[in-house]
Design a protein around this motif. Sequence first.
Motif, PDB file in Angstrom:
ATOM      1  N   GLU A   1      45.442 -33.247  40.279  1.00  0.00           N
ATOM      2  CA  GLU A   1      44.669 -34.485  40.299  1.00  0.00           C
ATOM      3  C   GLU A   1      43.247 -34.213  40.774  1.00  0.00           C
ATOM      4  OE1 GLU A   1      44.738 -38.939  42.354  1.00  0.00           O
ATOM      5  OE2 GLU A   1      46.477 -37.612  42.546  1.00  0.00           O
ATOM      6  N   GLY A   2      42.306 -34.872  40.105  1.00  0.00           N
ATOM      7  CA  GLY A   2      40.907 -34.728  40.462  1.00  0.00           C
ATOM      8  C   GLY A   2      40.123 -33.870  39.488  1.00  0.00           C
ATOM      9  N   ASN A   3      40.813 -32.974  38.778  1.00  0.00           N
ATOM     10  CA  ASN A   3      40.168 -32.166  37.737  1.00  0.00           C
ATOM     11  C   ASN A   3      38.880 -31.515  38.240  1.00  0.00           C
ATOM     12  OD1 ASN A   3      40.091 -31.061  35.172  1.00  0.00           O
ATOM     13  ND2 ASN A   3      38.909 -32.739  34.316  1.00  0.00           N
ATOM     14  N   SER A   4      38.952 -30.938  39.422  1.00  0.00           N
ATOM     15  CA  SER A   4      37.788 -30.283  39.989  1.00  0.00           C
ATOM     16  C   SER A   4      38.088 -28.810  40.198  1.00  0.00           C
ATOM     17  CB  SER A   4      37.395 -30.961  41.304  1.00  0.00           C
ATOM     18  OG  SER A   4      36.095 -30.583  41.688  1.00  0.00           O
ATOM     19  N   ASP A   5      37.045 -28.039  40.505  1.00  0.00           N
ATOM     20  CA  ASP A   5      37.228 -26.590  40.424  1.00  0.00           C
ATOM     21  C   ASP A   5      37.035 -25.811  41.707  1.00  0.00           C
ATOM     22  OD1 ASP A   5      34.523 -27.130  40.463  1.00  0.00           O
ATOM     23  OD2 ASP A   5      33.991 -25.667  38.942  1.00  0.00           O
TER      24      ASP A   5
END
Length: 242
Positions: free
Chosen positions: A155-159
Motif C-alpha cells: 500500500e502506498g506505491n512508494s519506493d
Amino acid sequence: MQLEGSIRSLRQHHPEARIEVHTTPDCAPRLVHLGAEIHLIEGAAPRESAWHDPLMKAAAIRAACGSDFLYLDNDTHICGSLQPAWEMLDRFDYMGVHAPIHDQREFLGYPSPPDLLRLPTAFPEWNSGVLFLSGRQAASDLIANWHGLLSRGYEGNSDQWLLRIALWQGTGRAHVLPVTYNCRLPLCPSVYGKIRVLHGEHPDLAGVAAALNADLGPRQLRRRKGTWSYALASRQQSRPAN
C-alpha cells in the motif's frame, strides 16, 4: 520537458557521458530528438499511481546494471562536475544521499507490512532520485532486491522505504554523499560548497542553481512565500563562488 533539461545540464558538465533513457514503448517515439540511447522497459506496464510508478523506475535501473552508472530522476539539474563521486565507485558499490524525511512510510501514514523487517530508526532512507551504482554484483543484487520488494504491491506505491530495506539487507559497500549531490529543493536544506545536483519541481532549475551557488559558504535555501523563487537565507557572502 524536464528530461530534456536534465540531459542538457549533464552534457554541459560531462560531454563525454553516455546517456541512456529507459522508457516504455509508447513514450519512446517522443524522446528520439534527445540524442540519447533509448532503451525499452519490456514486459511491464505502469500501474495506476498518483505520481509515478516506482516499479518502473526500479525496472529501468535494473536494466542498466552491469557497469558503473549514475541514475538521475527527470527533475534533476547538474550544476557541476560529478567526477569526485564517480571516481569513488572504485571503492564503493552504491552511493546516494539521505532523504530529507528519514522514514517515508511512517511520514505518509502507510501501514507497516507484517512480512517486512522493522529497521532501526537510526538507519535512514536514501532519496532514490540520484544513485551512483557500480557494475559489480553487489549493486545488481541491491536493485534486484528493491525491484522484488516493489513488485509485491504494498500500500502506498512508494519506493524509498523499500529501498531502505534493500540497503539494510545489501552486502555491498555503501557510501552516503553530501547533500550537495542531491539537493532536494522543496525541503530548503542547509548546504555548504557547490551544489552539484539540484533536484526538484521547478520551471527554471538552471536559474535557481545559479542563484543558490552564488555563495558557497554554509547557507540555507529558502523559498519565497507564494512564488517559485528561491534565495539564500543570508545575503552575506561567506565564500565566493569560483
